[in-house]
Design a protein around this motif. Structure first.
Motif, PDB file in Angstrom:
ATOM      1  N   ASP A  40      -3.344 -19.419   1.876  1.00  0.00           N
ATOM      2  CA  ASP A  40      -2.632 -18.150   2.050  1.00  0.00           C
ATOM      3  C   ASP A  40      -1.974 -18.080   3.423  1.00  0.00           C
ATOM      4  O   ASP A  40      -0.903 -17.496   3.578  1.00  0.00           O
ATOM      5  N   ARG A  41      -2.596 -18.681   4.424  1.00  0.00           N
ATOM      6  CA  ARG A  41      -1.955 -18.751   5.744  1.00  0.00           C
ATOM      7  C   ARG A  41      -0.685 -19.589   5.674  1.00  0.00           C
ATOM      8  O   ARG A  41       0.337 -19.229   6.278  1.00  0.00           O
ATOM      9  N   LEU A  42      -0.721 -20.675   4.908  1.00  0.00           N
ATOM     10  CA  LEU A  42       0.483 -21.478   4.705  1.00  0.00           C
ATOM     11  C   LEU A  42       1.551 -20.667   3.985  1.00  0.00           C
ATOM     12  O   LEU A  42       2.738 -20.742   4.321  1.00  0.00           O
ATOM     13  N   ARG A  43       1.148 -19.874   2.989  1.00  0.00           N
ATOM     14  CA  ARG A  43       2.104 -19.034   2.258  1.00  0.00           C
ATOM     15  C   ARG A  43       2.794 -18.050   3.197  1.00  0.00           C
ATOM     16  O   ARG A  43       4.022 -17.869   3.145  1.00  0.00           O
ATOM     17  N   GLU A  71       6.775 -18.048   3.538  1.00  0.00           N
ATOM     18  CA  GLU A  71       7.461 -16.906   2.936  1.00  0.00           C
ATOM     19  C   GLU A  71       7.967 -15.895   3.967  1.00  0.00           C
ATOM     20  O   GLU A  71       9.041 -15.312   3.792  1.00  0.00           O
ATOM     21  N   HIS A  72       7.198 -15.675   5.032  1.00  0.00           N
ATOM     22  CA  HIS A  72       7.514 -14.592   5.966  1.00  0.00           C
ATOM     23  C   HIS A  72       7.714 -15.052   7.403  1.00  0.00           C
ATOM     24  O   HIS A  72       7.962 -14.221   8.282  1.00  0.00           O
ATOM     25  N   LEU A 113     -14.033 -28.333  -6.614  1.00  0.00           N
ATOM     26  CA  LEU A 113     -13.372 -27.160  -6.067  1.00  0.00           C
ATOM     27  C   LEU A 113     -11.912 -27.145  -6.505  1.00  0.00           C
ATOM     28  O   LEU A 113     -11.238 -28.181  -6.533  1.00  0.00           O
ATOM     29  N   TYR A 114     -11.422 -25.953  -6.823  1.00  0.00           N
ATOM     30  CA  TYR A 114     -10.027 -25.803  -7.251  1.00  0.00           C
ATOM     31  C   TYR A 114      -9.461 -24.568  -6.550  1.00  0.00           C
ATOM     32  O   TYR A 114     -10.067 -23.494  -6.566  1.00  0.00           O
ATOM     33  N   ILE A 115      -8.287 -24.739  -5.941  1.00  0.00           N
ATOM     34  CA  ILE A 115      -7.600 -23.643  -5.265  1.00  0.00           C
ATOM     35  C   ILE A 115      -6.122 -23.721  -5.631  1.00  0.00           C
ATOM     36  O   ILE A 115      -5.539 -24.810  -5.643  1.00  0.00           O
ATOM     37  N   GLU A 116      -5.510 -22.580  -5.902  1.00  0.00           N
ATOM     38  CA  GLU A 116      -4.081 -22.561  -6.232  1.00  0.00           C
ATOM     39  C   GLU A 116      -3.415 -21.346  -5.596  1.00  0.00           C
ATOM     40  O   GLU A 116      -3.952 -20.236  -5.623  1.00  0.00           O
ATOM     41  N   ALA A 117      -2.238 -21.588  -5.030  1.00  0.00           N
ATOM     42  CA  ALA A 117      -1.432 -20.510  -4.458  1.00  0.00           C
ATOM     43  C   ALA A 117      -0.001 -20.642  -4.973  1.00  0.00           C
ATOM     44  O   ALA A 117       0.518 -21.756  -5.100  1.00  0.00           O
ATOM     45  N   ARG A 118       0.621 -19.517  -5.270  1.00  0.00           N
ATOM     46  CA  ARG A 118       2.034 -19.503  -5.669  1.00  0.00           C
ATOM     47  C   ARG A 118       2.843 -19.097  -4.440  1.00  0.00           C
ATOM     48  O   ARG A 118       2.693 -17.990  -3.924  1.00  0.00           O
ATOM     49  N   ILE A 119       3.692 -20.016  -3.980  1.00  0.00           N
ATOM     50  CA  ILE A 119       4.415 -19.820  -2.730  1.00  0.00           C
ATOM     51  C   ILE A 119       5.912 -19.808  -3.007  1.00  0.00           C
ATOM     52  O   ILE A 119       6.447 -20.773  -3.567  1.00  0.00           O
ATOM     53  N   ARG A 120       6.570 -18.736  -2.601  1.00  0.00           N
ATOM     54  CA  ARG A 120       8.026 -18.638  -2.778  1.00  0.00           C
ATOM     55  C   ARG A 120       8.700 -19.400  -1.630  1.00  0.00           C
ATOM     56  O   ARG A 120       8.905 -18.858  -0.549  1.00  0.00           O
ATOM     57  N   THR A 121       9.011 -20.647  -1.889  1.00  0.00           N
ATOM     58  CA  THR A 121       9.602 -21.505  -0.869  1.00  0.00           C
ATOM     59  C   THR A 121      10.291 -22.681  -1.523  1.00  0.00           C
ATOM     60  O   THR A 121      10.164 -22.916  -2.731  1.00  0.00           O
ATOM     61  N   ASP A 122      11.002 -23.429  -0.705  1.00  0.00           N
ATOM     62  CA  ASP A 122      11.654 -24.647  -1.169  1.00  0.00           C
ATOM     63  C   ASP A 122      10.628 -25.770  -1.248  1.00  0.00           C
ATOM     64  O   ASP A 122       9.743 -25.893  -0.389  1.00  0.00           O
ATOM     65  N   LEU A 123      10.729 -26.605  -2.275  1.00  0.00           N
ATOM     66  CA  LEU A 123       9.758 -27.678  -2.486  1.00  0.00           C
ATOM     67  C   LEU A 123       9.728 -28.639  -1.309  1.00  0.00           C
ATOM     68  O   LEU A 123       8.661 -29.098  -0.885  1.00  0.00           O
ATOM     69  N   ASP A 124      10.884 -28.968  -0.755  1.00  0.00           N
ATOM     70  CA  ASP A 124      10.930 -29.898   0.378  1.00  0.00           C
ATOM     71  C   ASP A 124      10.231 -29.306   1.608  1.00  0.00           C
ATOM     72  O   ASP A 124       9.554 -30.033   2.351  1.00  0.00           O
ATOM     73  N   ASP A 125      10.411 -28.001   1.832  1.00  0.00           N
ATOM     74  CA  ASP A 125       9.758 -27.368   2.980  1.00  0.00           C
ATOM     75  C   ASP A 125       8.240 -27.393   2.818  1.00  0.00           C
ATOM     76  O   ASP A 125       7.511 -27.674   3.771  1.00  0.00           O
ATOM     77  N   ASP A 181      11.394 -19.373  -8.761  1.00  0.00           N
ATOM     78  CA  ASP A 181      11.790 -19.340  -7.358  1.00  0.00           C
ATOM     79  C   ASP A 181      10.633 -19.697  -6.433  1.00  0.00           C
ATOM     80  O   ASP A 181      10.717 -19.499  -5.214  1.00  0.00           O
ATOM     81  N   ALA A 182       9.554 -20.231  -6.978  1.00  0.00           N
ATOM     82  CA  ALA A 182       8.363 -20.543  -6.187  1.00  0.00           C
ATOM     83  C   ALA A 182       7.823 -21.919  -6.560  1.00  0.00           C
ATOM     84  O   ALA A 182       8.370 -22.614  -7.422  1.00  0.00           O
ATOM     85  N   VAL A 183       6.757 -22.289  -5.886  1.00  0.00           N
ATOM     86  CA  VAL A 183       6.057 -23.549  -6.159  1.00  0.00           C
ATOM     87  C   VAL A 183       4.570 -23.233  -6.301  1.00  0.00           C
ATOM     88  O   VAL A 183       3.988 -22.545  -5.457  1.00  0.00           O
ATOM     89  N   ARG A 184       3.981 -23.703  -7.379  1.00  0.00           N
ATOM     90  CA  ARG A 184       2.532 -23.613  -7.525  1.00  0.00           C
ATOM     91  C   ARG A 184       1.928 -24.772  -6.741  1.00  0.00           C
ATOM     92  O   ARG A 184       2.068 -25.933  -7.117  1.00  0.00           O
ATOM     93  N   PHE A 185       1.277 -24.442  -5.658  1.00  0.00           N
ATOM     94  CA  PHE A 185       0.640 -25.441  -4.798  1.00  0.00           C
ATOM     95  C   PHE A 185      -0.850 -25.385  -5.067  1.00  0.00           C
ATOM     96  O   PHE A 185      -1.498 -24.365  -4.838  1.00  0.00           O
ATOM     97  N   LEU A 186      -1.394 -26.474  -5.595  1.00  0.00           N
ATOM     98  CA  LEU A 186      -2.794 -26.442  -6.004  1.00  0.00           C
ATOM     99  C   LEU A 186      -3.527 -27.706  -5.570  1.00  0.00           C
ATOM    100  O   LEU A 186      -2.921 -28.758  -5.355  1.00  0.00           O
ATOM    101  N   THR A 187      -4.814 -27.574  -5.435  1.00  0.00           N
ATOM    102  CA  THR A 187      -5.652 -28.701  -5.037  1.00  0.00           C
ATOM    103  C   THR A 187      -6.927 -28.717  -5.861  1.00  0.00           C
ATOM    104  O   THR A 187      -7.432 -27.676  -6.298  1.00  0.00           O
ATOM    105  N   GLY A 188      -7.438 -29.913  -6.077  1.00  0.00           N
ATOM    106  CA  GLY A 188      -8.751 -30.101  -6.657  1.00  0.00           C
ATOM    107  C   GLY A 188      -9.445 -31.184  -5.860  1.00  0.00           C
ATOM    108  O   GLY A 188      -8.827 -32.211  -5.554  1.00  0.00           O
ATOM    109  N   TYR A 189     -10.663 -30.956  -5.460  1.00  0.00           N
ATOM    110  CA  TYR A 189     -11.372 -31.998  -4.710  1.00  0.00           C
ATOM    111  C   TYR A 189     -12.875 -31.836  -4.853  1.00  0.00           C
ATOM    112  O   TYR A 189     -13.389 -30.768  -5.210  1.00  0.00           O
TER     113      TYR A 189
END
Length: 250
Positions: free
Chosen positions: A146-149, A153-154, A3-15, A107-115
């Protein structure tokens, strides 16, 4: 990885790192888990954890895992890897492994997972996994991303996002039910006579449009949606080397 999922999230990497690595934060947005707790560990050892998922009000399935993270990498990315297993006899998921990558992108982070994981219950389990569990896990992961995004973001908290999703789902279901009932009544009205038939023909098109909108319209911007996430890797995805350093949890 299966499984592979990826979201682009406009946020700070530390957050983003904090919301995904701290158990109290992680369990708030990830639909796959009800509880996540770190277990005691010695200095320098990988982090062990316990997770639990409430499948039904009276049934909770638990398991254990081990994870490790690389917060500082030469290329500016971060990585987290884990292995997990559940001894619960009712858990279709027996054991598995996966990773998270954090890739800065402007200005974003590509947050992705594979499992991927191994199902139990033999041939029946393999069939149930293919047609039920695996599609459900993929959807739940994407929906959770997307809920995390929305949270980052908002400022829409995971609890509020869930409420938005349930409310929108209810409205869509009501529209489909009412419109489908209207179509049935319209068919009956056409049998009553010329006058009823002349007016009944005006409704089916509008009702059909209402059903299509309820089923296929994009979710509201405040509602999490799995369809906003990438489900296929843009290039061949490889598990990080960090994963090979982790032993299977006992």
């Amino acid at each position: 990885m299966g499984l592979y999922i990826e979201a682009r999230i406009r946020t700070d990497l530390d957050d983003l790192w904090a919301r995904t690595q701290e158990p109290s934060q992680h369990q708030r947005w990830d639909l796959r888990f009800t509880e996540i707790d770190h277990l005691p560990r010695a200095e320098g050892e990988p982090q062990r954890f316990r997770y639990a998922t409430r499948v039904l009000p009276f049934l909770t399935i638990a398991g254990t895992g081990v994870s490790a993270g690389e917060r500082e990498r030469p290329d500016g990315t971060r990585t987290s890897a884990l292995r997990f297993a559940s001894p619960h006899p009712l858990s279709l998921l027996a054991e598995g492994s996966g990773y998270w990558r954090y890739v800065p992108d402007g200005d974003a982070v590509r947050f992705l997972t594979g499992y991927d994981y191994r199902p139990r219950w033999g041939a029946f389990g393999a069939l149930a996994d293919r047609w039920v569990l695996r599609p459900l896990m993929g959807w739940a992961t994407a929906w959770s991303f997307d809920r995390l995004r929305l949270w980052l973001e908002h400022g829409i908290t995971p609890e509020r996002a869930l409420g938005n999703w349930l409310a929108e789902l209810t409205v869509r279901a009501v529209v489909v039910t009412v419109a489908a009932t209207g179509l049935g009544l319209g068919s009956a009205a056409r049998l009553l006579g010329p006058f009823a038939a002349s007016t009944a023909y005006l409704c089916p098109l509008l009702l059909a449009v209402a059903i299509c909108l309820a089923l296929f319209k994009q979710p509201l911007s405040c509602t999490p949606a799995a369809r906003r996430c990438l489900r296929t890797p843009p290039t061949r995805a490889r598990a990080p080397r960090l994963l090979s350093t982790l032993e299977n949890p006992r």
